[in-house]
Design a protein around this motif. Sequence first.
Motif, PDB file in Angstrom:
ATOM      1  N   HIS A  95       0.833  -1.209   0.000  1.00 33.15           N
ATOM      2  CA  HIS A  95       0.000   0.000   0.000  1.00 33.15           C
ATOM      3  C   HIS A  95       0.867   1.259   0.000  1.00 33.15           C
ATOM      4  O   HIS A  95       0.612   2.201  -0.759  1.00 33.15           O
ATOM      5  CB  HIS A  95      -0.931  -0.010   1.216  1.00 33.15           C
ATOM      6  N   LEU A  96       1.905   1.270   0.844  1.00 30.66           N
ATOM      7  CA  LEU A  96       2.753   2.454   0.958  1.00 30.66           C
ATOM      8  C   LEU A  96       3.846   2.515  -0.102  1.00 30.66           C
ATOM      9  O   LEU A  96       4.374   3.576  -0.389  1.00 30.66           O
ATOM     10  CB  LEU A  96       3.393   2.510   2.352  1.00 30.66           C
ATOM     11  N   GLY A  97       4.207   1.364  -0.645  1.00 31.35           N
ATOM     12  CA  GLY A  97       5.234   1.332  -1.675  1.00 31.35           C
ATOM     13  C   GLY A  97       6.648   1.174  -1.149  1.00 31.35           C
ATOM     14  O   GLY A  97       7.611   1.339  -1.889  1.00 31.35           O
ATOM     15  N   TYR A  98       6.800   0.893   0.130  1.00 32.18           N
ATOM     16  CA  TYR A  98       8.119   0.660   0.712  1.00 32.18           C
ATOM     17  C   TYR A  98       7.956  -0.218   1.948  1.00 32.18           C
ATOM     18  O   TYR A  98       6.893  -0.256   2.549  1.00 32.18           O
ATOM     19  CB  TYR A  98       8.829   1.967   1.061  1.00 32.18           C
TER      20      TYR A  98
ATOM     21  N   SER B  42      11.053   6.864   3.431  1.00 30.32           N
ATOM     22  CA  SER B  42      10.358   7.334   2.242  1.00 30.32           C
ATOM     23  C   SER B  42       9.991   8.803   2.414  1.00 30.32           C
ATOM     24  O   SER B  42       9.795   9.282   3.530  1.00 30.32           O
ATOM     25  CB  SER B  42       9.088   6.506   2.023  1.00 30.32           C
ATOM     26  N   ASP B  43       9.881   9.491   1.283  1.00 32.59           N
ATOM     27  CA  ASP B  43       9.456  10.887   1.294  1.00 32.59           C
ATOM     28  C   ASP B  43       7.945  11.015   1.110  1.00 32.59           C
ATOM     29  O   ASP B  43       7.422  12.115   0.969  1.00 32.59           O
ATOM     30  CB  ASP B  43      10.182  11.663   0.185  1.00 32.59           C
ATOM     31  N   SER B  44       7.261   9.913   1.112  1.00 31.74           N
ATOM     32  CA  SER B  44       5.815   9.885   0.915  1.00 31.74           C
ATOM     33  C   SER B  44       5.104  10.638   2.044  1.00 31.74           C
ATOM     34  O   SER B  44       5.561  10.653   3.189  1.00 31.74           O
ATOM     35  CB  SER B  44       5.327   8.430   0.885  1.00 31.74           C
ATOM     36  N   GLU B  45       3.968  11.266   1.705  1.00 30.02           N
ATOM     37  CA  GLU B  45       3.177  11.963   2.715  1.00 30.02           C
ATOM     38  C   GLU B  45       2.524  10.970   3.670  1.00 30.02           C
ATOM     39  O   GLU B  45       2.240  11.289   4.815  1.00 30.02           O
ATOM     40  CB  GLU B  45       2.096  12.815   2.052  1.00 30.02           C
ATOM     41  N   ASN B  46       2.247   9.775   3.168  1.00 29.53           N
ATOM     42  CA  ASN B  46       1.605   8.749   3.988  1.00 29.53           C
ATOM     43  C   ASN B  46       2.683   7.845   4.579  1.00 29.53           C
ATOM     44  O   ASN B  46       3.659   7.524   3.928  1.00 29.53           O
ATOM     45  CB  ASN B  46       0.632   7.929   3.141  1.00 29.53           C
ATOM     46  N   ALA B  47       2.507   7.462   5.818  1.00 33.82           N
ATOM     47  CA  ALA B  47       3.480   6.600   6.490  1.00 33.82           C
ATOM     48  C   ALA B  47       2.762   5.717   7.502  1.00 33.82           C
ATOM     49  O   ALA B  47       1.578   5.923   7.795  1.00 33.82           O
ATOM     50  CB  ALA B  47       4.528   7.456   7.198  1.00 33.82           C
TER      51      ALA B  47
ATOM     52  N   ASP C 249      -2.136   3.539   8.874  1.00 32.28           N
ATOM     53  CA  ASP C 249      -1.353   4.557   8.180  1.00 32.28           C
ATOM     54  C   ASP C 249      -1.909   5.929   8.543  1.00 32.28           C
ATOM     55  O   ASP C 249      -3.033   6.054   9.018  1.00 32.28           O
ATOM     56  CB  ASP C 249      -1.341   4.327   6.666  1.00 32.28           C
TER      57      ASP C 249
ATOM     58  N   GLN D 255      -2.876   8.477   6.799  1.00 32.06           N
ATOM     59  CA  GLN D 255      -4.001   9.008   6.029  1.00 32.06           C
ATOM     60  C   GLN D 255      -5.252   8.133   6.136  1.00 32.06           C
ATOM     61  O   GLN D 255      -6.258   8.431   5.518  1.00 32.06           O
ATOM     62  CB  GLN D 255      -3.600   9.159   4.559  1.00 32.06           C
TER      63      GLN D 255
END
Length: 156
Positions: A59-62, A68-73, A96, A98
């Motif tokens: 889902h998060l991609g990592y 990660s620099d993603s807004e979602n964690a 997560d 979000q």
Amino acid sequence: MARKKKEIHKVEMTDGKRAIIQQLFQEYNIESATDIQDALKDLLGGTIKQMMETEMDEHLGYSKSERSDSENARNGYKTKRVNSSYGSFQIDVPQDRQSSFQPQVVKKRQKDISAIDEKIISMYAKGMTTRQISETLEDIYGFEASEGFISDVTDK
């Protein structure tokens, strides 16, 4: 009208199964049938948690250990009580930030996993391939799980 006979499972002991049973006896100090049931609940809960962790990774991609620099964690866990054919127990569902994570292994508001636990244990016991497990998951949950996803789950 003739009644269908219920299929009887024939147990075949292999060296690998004997080794697993010995590990279970050592790990869980099994002395009764109740101890076996508690061990199965523990193993099932751990398996479901690992599957949900893999879903969160997808889902998060990592993965959990990566940055990660993603807004979602990831945002911790929420405990959830579920009922199975082995009894009631708690699982930790990853969250997560979000609130966009939609688990498929044990869906939101799903409390009874009786059919799921039987199939998961059956898959592991039969030594199924990733393709076979993927097909079974599609049968159980109605969603397609890639062989890579299955491989990640079995690796964990």
